[in-house]
Enzyme design. Structure first.
Site, PDB file in Angstrom:
ATOM      1  CG  ASN A  11      -1.605   1.259   1.662  1.00  0.00           C
ATOM      2  OD1 ASN A  11      -1.488   2.162   0.594  1.00  0.00           O
ATOM      3  ND2 ASN A  11      -2.390   1.253   2.868  1.00  0.00           N
ATOM      4  CE  LYS A  13      -0.133   2.931   4.760  1.00  0.00           C
ATOM      5  NZ  LYS A  13       0.014   3.521   6.132  1.00  0.00           N
ATOM      6  CG  HIS A  99      -6.214   1.698   5.553  1.00  0.00           C
ATOM      7  ND1 HIS A  99      -5.378   2.418   6.541  1.00  0.00           N
ATOM      8  CD2 HIS A  99      -4.670   1.032   5.441  1.00  0.00           C
ATOM      9  CE1 HIS A  99      -3.802   2.460   6.411  1.00  0.00           C
ATOM     10  NE2 HIS A  99      -4.003   1.281   6.278  1.00  0.00           N
ATOM     11  CD  GLU A 101      -2.421   5.445   6.913  1.00  0.00           C
ATOM     12  OE1 GLU A 101      -2.840   5.366   5.278  1.00  0.00           O
ATOM     13  OE2 GLU A 101      -2.112   4.614   7.174  1.00  0.00           O
ATOM     14  CD  GLU A 169      -3.579  -3.061   7.560  1.00  0.00           C
ATOM     15  OE1 GLU A 169      -2.088  -2.551   7.272  1.00  0.00           O
ATOM     16  OE2 GLU A 169      -3.772  -1.832   7.136  1.00  0.00           O
ATOM     17  N   GLY A 175       2.285   2.096  10.716  1.00  0.00           N
ATOM     18  CA  GLY A 175       3.552   3.009  10.632  1.00  0.00           C
ATOM     19  C   GLY A 175       4.341   3.327  11.895  1.00  0.00           C
ATOM     20  CB  SER A 213       5.144  -1.912  11.806  1.00  0.00           C
ATOM     21  OG  SER A 213       5.078  -0.657  12.506  1.00  0.00           O
TER      22      SER A 213
HETATM   23  C1  PEP Z   1      -0.575   0.333   5.794  1.00  0.00           C
HETATM   24  O1  PEP Z   1      -0.722   1.096   5.724  1.00  0.00           O
HETATM   25  O2  PEP Z   1      -1.654  -0.908   5.777  1.00  0.00           O
HETATM   26  C2  PEP Z   1       0.328  -0.705   6.507  1.00  0.00           C
HETATM   27  C3  PEP Z   1       0.366  -1.966   7.687  1.00  0.00           C
HETATM   28  O3  PEP Z   1       1.562   0.224   7.249  1.00  0.00           O
HETATM   29  P1  PEP Z   1       3.026   0.262   7.461  1.00  0.00           P
HETATM   30  O4  PEP Z   1       3.541  -0.588   7.127  1.00  0.00           O
HETATM   31  O5  PEP Z   1       3.787   1.592   7.141  1.00  0.00           O
HETATM   32  O6  PEP Z   1       2.861  -0.008   9.373  1.00  0.00           O
END
Ligand code: PEP
Length: 251
Positions: A11, A13, A99, A101, A169, A175, A213
């Site tokens: 992703n 973003k 997601h 976000e 997630e 992040g 992460s």
């Molecule tokens: C995500 O945004 O779906 C995500 C898992 O980000 P990150 O790997 O940076 O934690």
């Protein structure tokens, strides 16, 4: 779909201009070509401006392309939005919905996410439906209940193992560099699997991704957890070697 092949999804973003996106996609395609036959599927989800050029770069090489969101309607007066059929037209076969976000920044409720996933299915896309608890919810012992409620509200009728992927997630791991432990992940993924078996015909075949992460150094341990069928990767999907390293850890 019998065996669940691991799916490694990047992703991107809101990152990347044209030259960056094309170079990243070409680098990933190169790695896949050089590896030959692999035991995982690769997906990249660029920002909307890059879907067309990225799709052209990876066409025919086995890397799928996805959108990061979609509108539940096919067309109309929805300034700034993208419909599922537009994503298909631009070369997508997947779309991420719900997601965290989007849930947080755009206050998207479960019912809207379910409508987006249903629209994605109708257009022929596979919807990656994201769920996950906040830190406060985990610390209050509510992680399982929050995820169960999100699954119940966000998975539309008509979902199948072929058109649906679930991504767990935990919001506090996205992040932040903080990881859920393999034991935490195992517990939630087992609960998601049990829910999917009840909710979806062929629920035992739906892929459940872990996200938060994920990097090369922890991917092997996370991908070895039962019912972890791949990863949704944010930051580490922006560098060819990091993303490929995660995928290679599935072998
Ligand atoms: C995500 O945004 O779906 C995500 C898992 O980000 P990150 O790997 O940076 O934690």
């Amino acid at each position: 779909m019998g065996e669940r092949r691991k799916l490694i999804a990047g992703n991107w973003k809101m990152n990347g201009l044209h030259a960056d996106g094309v170079a990243l996609a070409a680098g990933i395609a190169e790695k896949l070509k050089a590896a030959g036959v692999v035991s995982f599927d690769l997906l990249i989800c660029p920002p909307a401006t890059l879907i067309w050029p990225v799709s052209a770069v990876v066409k025919g090489c086995g890397v799928a392309v996805g959108g990061q969101d979609c509108h539940p309607k096919t067309s109309g007066a929805h300034t700034g939005d993208i419909s599922p059929s537009m994503l298909v037209d631009a070369g997508c076969s997947y779309v991420i919905v719900g997601h965290s976000e989007r849930r947080q920044d755009h206050k998207e409720p479960d019912a809207l996410i379910a409508a987006k996933a249903a629209a994605a299915h109708a257009a022929g896309l596979t919807a990656i439906i994201c769920v996950g608890e906040t830190l406060a919810q985990r610390e209050a012992g509510q992680a399982g209940a929050v995820v169960a409620s999100q699954l119940s509200g966000s998975i539309p009728a008509g979902s199948t193992a072929a058109n649906t992927v679930v991504a767990y997630e935990p919001v506090w791991a996205i992040g932040t560099g903080r990881n859920a432990t393999p034991a935490d992940v195992a517990e939630i993924h087992a609960a998601i699997r049990a829910d999917l078996i009840k909710r979806i015909p062929g629920g035992s075949c739906v892929r459940i991704l872990y996200g938060g992460s994920v990097k090369q150094s922890n991917a092997g341990d996370l991908m070895a957890v039962p019912d972890v069928d791949g990863a949704l990767v944010g930051g580490a999907s922006l560098k060819v070697d990091d993303f490929w390293g995660i995928a290679a850890s599935c072998c």
